[in-house]
Write a protein that holds these residues in place. Structure first.
Motif, PDB file in Angstrom:
ATOM      1  N   ARG A 176       1.611   6.991 -19.996  1.00 14.11           N
ATOM      2  CA  ARG A 176       2.209   7.175 -18.796  1.00 14.11           C
ATOM      3  C   ARG A 176       2.832   6.526 -17.952  1.00 14.11           C
ATOM      4  O   ARG A 176       2.767   5.559 -17.912  1.00 14.11           O
ATOM      5  N   LEU A 177       3.930   6.851 -17.280  1.00 16.23           N
ATOM      6  CA  LEU A 177       4.907   5.773 -16.197  1.00 16.23           C
ATOM      7  C   LEU A 177       4.116   7.082 -14.942  1.00 16.23           C
ATOM      8  O   LEU A 177       4.159   7.892 -14.456  1.00 16.23           O
ATOM      9  N   VAL A 178       3.397   5.624 -13.950  1.00 12.68           N
ATOM     10  CA  VAL A 178       3.515   6.143 -12.692  1.00 12.68           C
ATOM     11  C   VAL A 178       4.191   5.464 -11.256  1.00 12.68           C
ATOM     12  O   VAL A 178       4.712   4.664 -11.957  1.00 12.68           O
ATOM     13  N   HIS A 179       4.522   6.226 -10.665  1.00 13.22           N
ATOM     14  CA  HIS A 179       4.557   5.809  -9.241  1.00 13.22           C
ATOM     15  C   HIS A 179       3.766   5.501  -7.829  1.00 13.22           C
ATOM     16  O   HIS A 179       3.570   6.697  -7.906  1.00 13.22           O
ATOM     17  N   TYR A 180       4.398   4.672  -7.450  1.00 18.57           N
ATOM     18  CA  TYR A 180       3.703   4.311  -6.440  1.00 18.57           C
ATOM     19  C   TYR A 180       3.998   4.863  -4.981  1.00 18.57           C
ATOM     20  O   TYR A 180       5.390   4.637  -4.999  1.00 18.57           O
ATOM     21  N   GLU A 181       3.727   5.922  -3.935  1.00 18.57           N
ATOM     22  CA  GLU A 181       4.183   5.910  -3.191  1.00 18.57           C
ATOM     23  C   GLU A 181       3.671   5.577  -1.875  1.00 18.57           C
ATOM     24  O   GLU A 181       2.650   5.582  -1.646  1.00 18.57           O
ATOM     25  N   THR A 182       4.162   4.901  -0.855  1.00 18.32           N
ATOM     26  CA  THR A 182       4.105   4.050   0.733  1.00 18.32           C
ATOM     27  C   THR A 182       2.483   4.915   1.844  1.00 18.32           C
ATOM     28  O   THR A 182       1.555   4.010   1.807  1.00 18.32           O
ATOM     29  N   ASP A 183       2.468   6.561   1.330  1.00 26.63           N
ATOM     30  CA  ASP A 183       0.983   6.572   2.027  1.00 26.63           C
ATOM     31  C   ASP A 183      -0.286   6.447   1.129  1.00 26.63           C
ATOM     32  O   ASP A 183      -1.569   7.452   1.405  1.00 26.63           O
ATOM     33  N   MET A 184      -0.167   5.814  -0.268  1.00 25.87           N
ATOM     34  CA  MET A 184      -0.652   5.558  -1.472  1.00 25.87           C
ATOM     35  C   MET A 184      -1.814   4.740  -0.929  1.00 25.87           C
ATOM     36  O   MET A 184      -2.049   3.673  -0.487  1.00 25.87           O
ATOM     37  N   LYS A 185      -3.211   5.028  -1.634  1.00 28.58           N
ATOM     38  CA  LYS A 185      -3.666   3.709  -2.016  1.00 28.58           C
ATOM     39  C   LYS A 185      -3.312   3.054  -2.466  1.00 28.58           C
ATOM     40  O   LYS A 185      -3.069   2.621  -3.662  1.00 28.58           O
ATOM     41  N   THR A 186      -4.137   1.522  -2.247  1.00 29.47           N
ATOM     42  CA  THR A 186      -3.780   0.105  -2.699  1.00 29.47           C
ATOM     43  C   THR A 186      -4.195  -0.498  -3.175  1.00 29.47           C
ATOM     44  O   THR A 186      -5.579  -0.347  -3.191  1.00 29.47           O
ATOM     45  N   ARG A 187      -4.386  -1.734  -3.659  1.00 27.09           N
ATOM     46  CA  ARG A 187      -5.271  -2.480  -4.931  1.00 27.09           C
ATOM     47  C   ARG A 187      -5.470  -3.757  -3.886  1.00 27.09           C
ATOM     48  O   ARG A 187      -4.641  -4.269  -3.239  1.00 27.09           O
ATOM     49  N   LYS A 188      -6.737  -4.366  -3.578  1.00 28.99           N
ATOM     50  CA  LYS A 188      -7.536  -5.338  -2.786  1.00 28.99           C
ATOM     51  C   LYS A 188      -7.620  -6.191  -3.891  1.00 28.99           C
ATOM     52  O   LYS A 188      -8.518  -6.402  -4.061  1.00 28.99           O
ATOM     53  N   PRO A 189      -6.135  -7.751  -3.447  1.00 26.07           N
ATOM     54  CA  PRO A 189      -7.126  -8.490  -4.602  1.00 26.07           C
ATOM     55  C   PRO A 189      -8.296  -9.301  -4.717  1.00 26.07           C
ATOM     56  O   PRO A 189      -9.139  -9.725  -4.852  1.00 26.07           O
ATOM     57  N   ILE A 190      -8.470  -9.040  -2.331  1.00 26.02           N
ATOM     58  CA  ILE A 190      -9.807  -9.682  -2.934  1.00 26.02           C
ATOM     59  C   ILE A 190     -11.016  -9.871  -3.808  1.00 26.02           C
ATOM     60  O   ILE A 190     -12.205 -10.309  -4.191  1.00 26.02           O
ATOM     61  N   ALA A 191     -10.759  -8.449  -4.487  1.00 26.88           N
ATOM     62  CA  ALA A 191     -12.151  -7.472  -4.847  1.00 26.88           C
ATOM     63  C   ALA A 191     -11.827  -8.524  -6.163  1.00 26.88           C
ATOM     64  O   ALA A 191     -13.188  -8.127  -6.646  1.00 26.88           O
ATOM     65  N   PHE A 192     -11.012  -9.438  -7.189  1.00 25.04           N
ATOM     66  CA  PHE A 192     -11.897 -10.658  -8.020  1.00 25.04           C
ATOM     67  C   PHE A 192     -11.325 -11.386  -7.472  1.00 25.04           C
ATOM     68  O   PHE A 192     -10.888 -12.644  -8.132  1.00 25.04           O
ATOM     69  N   LEU A 193     -10.590 -12.584  -6.413  1.00 26.54           N
ATOM     70  CA  LEU A 193      -9.809 -13.498  -5.912  1.00 26.54           C
ATOM     71  C   LEU A 193     -10.339 -13.722  -4.603  1.00 26.54           C
ATOM     72  O   LEU A 193      -9.626 -12.724  -3.635  1.00 26.54           O
ATOM     73  N   PRO A 194     -11.827 -13.784  -4.079  1.00 31.92           N
ATOM     74  CA  PRO A 194     -12.334 -14.082  -3.279  1.00 31.92           C
ATOM     75  C   PRO A 194     -11.571 -15.416  -2.027  1.00 31.92           C
ATOM     76  O   PRO A 194     -11.285 -15.352  -0.788  1.00 31.92           O
ATOM     77  N   LEU A 195     -10.108 -15.570  -2.407  1.00 32.37           N
ATOM     78  CA  LEU A 195      -9.835 -16.892  -1.614  1.00 32.37           C
ATOM     79  C   LEU A 195      -8.245 -15.722  -0.820  1.00 32.37           C
ATOM     80  O   LEU A 195      -7.741 -16.187   0.086  1.00 32.37           O
ATOM     81  N   PHE A 196      -7.899 -14.588  -1.322  1.00 32.74           N
ATOM     82  CA  PHE A 196      -7.574 -13.954  -0.082  1.00 32.74           C
ATOM     83  C   PHE A 196      -8.785 -13.256   0.817  1.00 32.74           C
ATOM     84  O   PHE A 196      -9.531 -13.499   1.170  1.00 32.74           O
ATOM     85  N   LYS A 197      -7.320 -12.216   1.342  1.00 32.65           N
ATOM     86  CA  LYS A 197      -8.353 -12.002   2.465  1.00 32.65           C
ATOM     87  C   LYS A 197      -8.379 -10.330   2.264  1.00 32.65           C
ATOM     88  O   LYS A 197      -7.843  -9.241   1.730  1.00 32.65           O
ATOM     89  N   PRO A 198      -8.956  -9.557   3.454  1.00 30.49           N
ATOM     90  CA  PRO A 198      -9.607  -8.193   3.153  1.00 30.49           C
ATOM     91  C   PRO A 198      -8.401  -7.301   3.722  1.00 30.49           C
ATOM     92  O   PRO A 198      -8.481  -5.895   2.224  1.00 30.49           O
ATOM     93  N   THR A 199      -7.742  -7.892   4.494  1.00 33.37           N
ATOM     94  CA  THR A 199      -6.054  -7.267   4.984  1.00 33.37           C
ATOM     95  C   THR A 199      -5.350  -7.043   3.550  1.00 33.37           C
ATOM     96  O   THR A 199      -4.562  -6.634   4.111  1.00 33.37           O
ATOM     97  N   ASP A 200      -5.252  -8.371   2.967  1.00 34.53           N
ATOM     98  CA  ASP A 200      -4.356  -8.061   1.673  1.00 34.53           C
ATOM     99  C   ASP A 200      -4.116  -6.836   1.018  1.00 34.53           C
ATOM    100  O   ASP A 200      -5.498  -6.287  -0.142  1.00 34.53           O
TER     101      ASP A 200
END
Length: 334
Positions: A176-200
């Motif tokens: 399937r093809l999906v489209h992200y809309e700006t009010d939707m839930k985002t991914r947080k890179p810190i979940a798998f790369l600790p060098l990122f920040k919780p706000t990223d």
């Protein structure tokens, strides 16, 4: 030449003592002034900005793992580059269970070209008729949970026609093809790369909102490869010229126009880089084999990189704005 001896320094008459002393004093004052000016310039550099390069290319990848779109200017948002309706990695192909697909699993995704006009996203691929998908989807289309590296985002399903088109082209499992809309839930890179920040956060990008690579680093790598590769093997958003190879490794904070970017980490390079963007065929070894021979992460960051060599830098967006090709890139000196 006749008479030239009259212009020889050896023929000049000696300067009067007072005049000689006056010239020496002027020279001394000038030297002090130049020293003060140089010291002031150094102070300004330490506390401000140093130009390290120039933007030579900007690339947006609207559909994750599909072809990029080269643009001359772009808005830098907190989720990455955008130009009109084209936003970086705002569309993605997913499996039936919601896992986001990459060219690591389906290398031929890189053959799908993307354009956007009149409110429609147009997908083209070898042997396929172009399919057009509205950017603004009906509210009745379902919202899916989309997972990548153990962290979820959301996306609105683009409909059966788009799903059938992708599935037919890849000739594989139903997608399937999906489209992200700006009010939707985002991914947080810190979940798998600790060098990122919780706000990223990102939509469907692997990690950072912005990936930057210098032309010099690419040239250095190609000089060691038997078969040259393109910079699009590494899918940068910002390409910079006018610096030394791998100098971007030292750009912790940079300013382009009014846009401020904060470096999080060098990008761990995976098997995606082995996919030829022109053929959709994955090489058995290169360029990863060569990169691994000389590009090493800091030992303290081994848990993030594992066996992946670093190449290019991932940035979070600290201040949004507009950038364009030709803009100077400044390193912010703290």
């Amino acid at each position: 030449m006749a008479g030239s001896a009259g212009f020889s320094p050896r023929a000049w008459p000696p300067l009067p003592q007072a005049r000689f002393a006056w010239l020496c004093a002027v020279a001394a004052v000038g030297a002090v002034a130049l020293g003060v000016a140089a010291a002031w310039r150094r102070r300004r550099t330490r506390g401000g900005l140093v130009q390290v390069g120039t933007v030579s290319e900007l690339l947006i990848y609207p559909v994750k793992s599909c072809q990029g779109v080269s643009v001359t200017r772009a808005e830098v948002t907190r989720l990455g580059l955008r130009l009109g309706d084209l936003s970086d990695r705002f569309w993605a192909v997913i499996k039936e269970d919601g896992r986001i697909l990459s060219a690591k699993q389906e290398p031929r995704l890189v053959l799908v070209s993307v354009t956007c006009e009149s409110g429609y996203l147009h997908l083209s691929a070898p042997g396929m008729k172009t399919v057009s998908i509205p950017v603004k989807l009906p509210a009745t289309n379902s919202i899916c949970s989309c997972r990548r590296f153990g962290t979820d985002a959301e996306g609105r399903d683009c409909g059966d026609e788009a799903a059938q088109w992708i599935t037919t082209f890849l000739n594989s499992a139903p997608y399937r093809l999906v489209h992200y809309e700006t009010d939707m839930k985002t991914r947080k890179p810190i979940a798998f790369l600790p060098l990122f920040k919780p706000t990223d956060e990102v939509a469907y990008a692997e990690a950072g909102a912005i990936l930057l690579i210098s032309e010099a680093s690419m040239e250095h790598l190609n000089a060691q490869l038997e078969k040259k590769i393109k910079i699009t093997n590494f899918r940068p958003n910002i390409v910079v010229t006018g610096c030394a190879p791998y100098e971007e490794d030292t750009w912790v904070q940079i300013l382009i126009g009014q846009v401020k970017l904060k470096g999080r980490m060098s990008c761990p390079r995976c098997i995606f880089t082995k996919v030829d963007p022109d053929s959709g065929i994955m090489d058995k070894k290169e360029p990863l084999k060569t990169l691994k021979s000389y590009r090493k992460c800091d030992p303290s960051e081994q848990h993030s990189f594992k066996n992946d060599p670093p190449f290019g830098w991932l940035y979070a967006v600290d201040r949004t704005g507009v950038i364009q090709v030709g803009d100077p890139v400044y390193k912010i000196i703290c």
